[in-house]
Scaffold this motif. Sequence first.
Motif, PDB file in Angstrom:
ATOM      1  N   SER A  28       1.183  -1.333  -0.137  1.00 52.61           N
ATOM      2  CA  SER A  28      -0.004   0.296   0.124  1.00 52.61           C
ATOM      3  C   SER A  28       1.329   0.911  -0.263  1.00 52.61           C
ATOM      4  N   LEU A  29       2.238   1.213   0.638  1.00 48.76           N
ATOM      5  CA  LEU A  29       2.512   2.167   0.785  1.00 48.76           C
ATOM      6  C   LEU A  29       3.837   2.165  -0.692  1.00 48.76           C
ATOM      7  N   SER A  30       4.116   1.696  -1.096  1.00 47.83           N
ATOM      8  CA  SER A  30       4.812   1.609  -2.401  1.00 47.83           C
ATOM      9  C   SER A  30       3.731   2.423  -3.222  1.00 47.83           C
ATOM     10  N   ARG A  31       2.361   2.204  -3.865  1.00 45.00           N
ATOM     11  CA  ARG A  31       1.931   2.173  -4.545  1.00 45.00           C
ATOM     12  C   ARG A  31       0.757   3.504  -4.162  1.00 45.00           C
ATOM     13  N   ALA A  32       0.924   3.996  -2.482  1.00 45.07           N
ATOM     14  CA  ALA A  32       1.305   5.608  -2.330  1.00 45.07           C
ATOM     15  C   ALA A  32       2.095   6.310  -2.995  1.00 45.07           C
ATOM     16  N   LEU A  58       9.147   3.282   4.661  1.00 41.16           N
ATOM     17  CA  LEU A  58       8.355   2.568   6.028  1.00 41.16           C
ATOM     18  C   LEU A  58       8.679   2.502   7.054  1.00 41.16           C
ATOM     19  N   ALA A  59      10.577   2.199   7.308  1.00 42.02           N
ATOM     20  CA  ALA A  59      10.827   1.682   8.081  1.00 42.02           C
ATOM     21  C   ALA A  59      11.310   3.535   8.946  1.00 42.02           C
ATOM     22  N   PHE A  60      11.364   4.550   8.092  1.00 42.64           N
ATOM     23  CA  PHE A  60      11.229   5.413   8.590  1.00 42.64           C
ATOM     24  C   PHE A  60       9.986   6.108   9.345  1.00 42.64           C
ATOM     25  N   LEU A  61       8.954   5.882   8.849  1.00 44.54           N
ATOM     26  CA  LEU A  61       7.861   5.929   9.074  1.00 44.54           C
ATOM     27  C   LEU A  61       7.541   5.322  10.526  1.00 44.54           C
ATOM     28  N   THR A  62       7.500   4.055  10.136  1.00 46.35           N
ATOM     29  CA  THR A  62       7.470   3.435  11.846  1.00 46.35           C
ATOM     30  C   THR A  62       8.594   3.372  13.202  1.00 46.35           C
ATOM     31  N   ARG A  63      10.026   4.275  12.781  1.00 41.11           N
ATOM     32  CA  ARG A  63      10.316   4.995  13.622  1.00 41.11           C
ATOM     33  C   ARG A  63       9.668   6.108  14.810  1.00 41.11           C
ATOM     34  N   ARG A  64       8.729   7.081  13.621  1.00 46.51           N
ATOM     35  CA  ARG A  64       8.793   7.848  14.130  1.00 46.51           C
ATOM     36  C   ARG A  64       7.992   7.699  15.392  1.00 46.51           C
ATOM     37  N   GLY A  65       7.244   6.694  15.977  1.00 42.81           N
ATOM     38  CA  GLY A  65       5.892   6.122  17.016  1.00 42.81           C
ATOM     39  C   GLY A  65       4.831   8.031  17.282  1.00 42.81           C
ATOM     40  N   ASP A  66       5.711   8.097  18.332  1.00 35.78           N
ATOM     41  CA  ASP A  66       4.924   9.454  18.973  1.00 35.78           C
ATOM     42  C   ASP A  66       5.583  10.689  18.583  1.00 35.78           C
ATOM     43  N   ALA A  67       6.829  10.631  18.472  1.00 31.75           N
ATOM     44  CA  ALA A  67       7.182  11.603  18.579  1.00 31.75           C
ATOM     45  C   ALA A  67       6.849  12.777  17.847  1.00 31.75           C
ATOM     46  N   GLU A  72      14.648  13.103   8.671  1.00 30.53           N
ATOM     47  CA  GLU A  72      16.446  12.359   7.670  1.00 30.53           C
ATOM     48  C   GLU A  72      16.885  12.702   6.783  1.00 30.53           C
ATOM     49  N   VAL A  73      17.893  13.086   6.700  1.00 32.57           N
ATOM     50  CA  VAL A  73      18.701  13.717   5.569  1.00 32.57           C
ATOM     51  C   VAL A  73      20.086  12.833   5.440  1.00 32.57           C
ATOM     52  N   TRP A  83      19.159   0.945  -2.605  1.00 30.76           N
ATOM     53  CA  TRP A  83      19.019   1.802  -4.003  1.00 30.76           C
ATOM     54  C   TRP A  83      19.956   3.231  -3.729  1.00 30.76           C
ATOM     55  N   GLN A  84      20.231   4.302  -4.473  1.00 29.68           N
ATOM     56  CA  GLN A  84      21.208   4.906  -5.680  1.00 29.68           C
ATOM     57  C   GLN A  84      20.422   5.657  -5.744  1.00 29.68           C
ATOM     58  N   LEU A  85      20.665   6.569  -5.791  1.00 28.29           N
ATOM     59  CA  LEU A  85      20.938   8.050  -5.936  1.00 28.29           C
ATOM     60  C   LEU A  85      21.637   9.580  -6.157  1.00 28.29           C
ATOM     61  N   PRO A  86      21.572  10.198  -7.169  1.00 27.94           N
ATOM     62  CA  PRO A  86      22.737  10.705  -7.075  1.00 27.94           C
ATOM     63  C   PRO A  86      23.100  12.532  -6.498  1.00 27.94           C
ATOM     64  N   TYR A  87      21.643  12.391  -5.618  1.00 27.37           N
ATOM     65  CA  TYR A  87      21.422  13.883  -4.568  1.00 27.37           C
ATOM     66  C   TYR A  87      21.122  13.021  -2.835  1.00 27.37           C
ATOM     67  N   SER A  88      20.921  13.866  -2.493  1.00 28.51           N
ATOM     68  CA  SER A  88      20.590  14.379  -0.986  1.00 28.51           C
ATOM     69  C   SER A  88      19.106  13.861  -0.956  1.00 28.51           C
ATOM     70  N   VAL A  89      18.313  13.321  -0.197  1.00 27.02           N
ATOM     71  CA  VAL A  89      16.721  13.073   0.639  1.00 27.02           C
ATOM     72  C   VAL A  89      16.952  13.401   1.407  1.00 27.02           C
ATOM     73  N   VAL A  90      16.021  14.667   1.441  1.00 24.01           N
ATOM     74  CA  VAL A  90      15.212  14.487   3.262  1.00 24.01           C
ATOM     75  C   VAL A  90      13.951  14.296   2.948  1.00 24.01           C
ATOM     76  N   MET A  91      13.923  13.261   3.949  1.00 30.05           N
ATOM     77  CA  MET A  91      12.172  11.980   4.482  1.00 30.05           C
ATOM     78  C   MET A  91      11.679  13.310   5.632  1.00 30.05           C
ATOM     79  N   VAL A  92      10.836  13.803   5.982  1.00 34.44           N
ATOM     80  CA  VAL A  92      10.088  14.762   6.746  1.00 34.44           C
ATOM     81  C   VAL A  92       8.793  13.935   7.435  1.00 34.44           C
ATOM     82  N   ALA A  93       8.539  13.574   8.521  1.00 34.95           N
ATOM     83  CA  ALA A  93       7.169  12.925   9.265  1.00 34.95           C
ATOM     84  C   ALA A  93       6.244  14.153  10.138  1.00 34.95           C
ATOM     85  N   LEU A  94       5.649  14.905  10.358  1.00 28.77           N
ATOM     86  CA  LEU A  94       5.041  15.539  10.688  1.00 28.77           C
ATOM     87  C   LEU A  94       3.555  14.290  11.007  1.00 28.77           C
TER      88      LEU A  94
END
Length: 94
Positions: A28-32, A58-67, A72-73, A83-94
């Motif tokens: 479901s997450l990958s489809r979204a 999914l691991a990133f979202l799971t680590r969020r817990g109640d925070a 993550e950058v 997986w690999q990209l030539p760019y930096s990635v910024v992941m944010v969960a609010l």
Amino acid sequence: MTISNSALESLQHAIAQDSSSQSKLLQSLSRALLTNNVPEVLSQLDTGQLKAFSEHALAFLTRRGDAPLLLEVFTPSLEQHGWQLPYSVVMVAL
């Protein structure tokens, strides 16, 4: 930009082959994540890398817990993230 239907189907099949208890959630997450407005660079990843990308998300979202916030950058590499990209990635969960 979207991921091709065949790439998405291959990914969903690869996830379904995994016996993980979270495989349905990962499907479901990958489809979204990969259905609409996908950065062009992600469309260049193969099935294995797309699966690793989805698992990382999914691991990133799971680590969020109640925070109230999780940040993550990083620059993804095959060795560390699967997986690999030539760019930096910024992941944010609010």
